[in-house]
Design a protein around this motif. Sequence first.
Motif, PDB file in Angstrom:
ATOM      1  N   LYS A 177      -4.446   5.900  -2.151  1.00 29.05           N
ATOM      2  CA  LYS A 177      -3.607   4.752  -1.781  1.00 29.05           C
ATOM      3  C   LYS A 177      -3.972   3.587  -2.676  1.00 29.05           C
ATOM      4  O   LYS A 177      -5.144   3.342  -2.955  1.00 29.05           O
ATOM      5  N   HIS A 178      -2.947   2.879  -3.117  1.00 32.55           N
ATOM      6  CA  HIS A 178      -3.160   1.727  -3.988  1.00 32.55           C
ATOM      7  C   HIS A 178      -2.082   0.682  -3.720  1.00 32.55           C
ATOM      8  O   HIS A 178      -1.103   0.951  -3.021  1.00 32.55           O
ATOM      9  N   ARG A 179      -2.291  -0.490  -4.265  1.00 30.18           N
ATOM     10  CA  ARG A 179      -1.338  -1.590  -4.131  1.00 30.18           C
ATOM     11  C   ARG A 179      -1.498  -2.504  -5.339  1.00 30.18           C
ATOM     12  O   ARG A 179      -2.432  -2.336  -6.132  1.00 30.18           O
ATOM     13  N   GLN A 205     -11.889  -0.105   2.116  1.00 31.62           N
ATOM     14  CA  GLN A 205     -11.997  -1.350   1.358  1.00 31.62           C
ATOM     15  C   GLN A 205     -11.142  -1.288   0.111  1.00 31.62           C
ATOM     16  O   GLN A 205     -11.010  -0.228  -0.518  1.00 31.62           O
ATOM     17  N   TRP A 206     -10.574  -2.430  -0.275  1.00 30.19           N
ATOM     18  CA  TRP A 206      -9.781  -2.529  -1.491  1.00 30.19           C
ATOM     19  C   TRP A 206     -10.679  -2.906  -2.659  1.00 30.19           C
ATOM     20  O   TRP A 206     -11.488  -3.829  -2.559  1.00 30.19           O
ATOM     21  N   LEU A 248      -7.696   1.841  -2.534  1.00 28.73           N
ATOM     22  CA  LEU A 248      -8.346   1.855  -1.226  1.00 28.73           C
ATOM     23  C   LEU A 248      -9.395   2.966  -1.215  1.00 28.73           C
ATOM     24  O   LEU A 248      -9.097   4.122  -1.493  1.00 28.73           O
ATOM     25  N   GLN A 285      -5.153  -2.425  -7.193  1.00 30.40           N
ATOM     26  CA  GLN A 285      -6.280  -2.203  -6.293  1.00 30.40           C
ATOM     27  C   GLN A 285      -6.157  -0.814  -5.675  1.00 30.40           C
ATOM     28  O   GLN A 285      -5.055  -0.349  -5.397  1.00 30.40           O
ATOM     29  N   ASP A 300     -10.669  -3.693  -6.955  1.00 33.65           N
ATOM     30  CA  ASP A 300      -9.879  -4.000  -8.134  1.00 33.65           C
ATOM     31  C   ASP A 300     -10.107  -2.946  -9.209  1.00 33.65           C
ATOM     32  O   ASP A 300     -11.239  -2.505  -9.422  1.00 33.65           O
ATOM     33  N   LYS A 323       0.829  -1.206   0.000  1.00 29.93           N
ATOM     34  CA  LYS A 323       0.000   0.000   0.000  1.00 29.93           C
ATOM     35  C   LYS A 323       0.864   1.257   0.000  1.00 29.93           C
ATOM     36  O   LYS A 323       1.796   1.378   0.786  1.00 29.93           O
TER      37      LYS A 323
END
Length: 194
Positions: free
Chosen positions: A120-122, A89-90, A85, A83, A92, A64
């Motif tokens: 924020k992403h991952r 919740q995450w 945030l 993904q 897609d 993240k």
Amino acid sequence: MLKSTLEYIKYIRRLGETLFQLLSEALGLQEDHLGSIGCAKGCSIVCHYYPACPQPELTLGVRKHADPGILALLLQNEISGLQVLHEGQWFDVQPIRGGLVVNIGDLLQIMSNDKLKSVKHRVADNHVGRRISVPCFFEGHATFLDKPFGPIKELISEANPPRYKEFRLREYIARFLSSSLDQNKDSNSSLIAK
């Protein structure tokens, strides 16, 4: 390969210039405002390769984080993994063939005084196939490093006071690079929050 990469860079820079014009207008500024202060400069491209993972639930491709720069344009193949945030919740981000993901960076959030938000992403690993992503980061002109940096003055008023104090970008980058991805935005908040 080199010729097609150089051609891609030329077009992605042109797209970045157009996006900065649109973002300037969206902020109520002159069309050339963000471009004239160097936001479309400092473009860098990175390539990421994520092989298929036999047990994706046991690993994570990229932890993240929020992008520290101004703007990121992401080209990705048809394999999902990105993904974002939202409200804890995450979700897609489904790849669209030929589409780009446009991501606001922390510096544009600061310059816009929170009118535009970084996210924020991952990247989650998967077992379906090989994922390839090519992000292009716009970090601004090199002259940004030693100048005071903060919200754009035209966006500040008595009704909309600055949400960030001015800082030197060189200090911000040093702090970002000295901490892990999960801690970056939080560790920089003491440097820039009002």
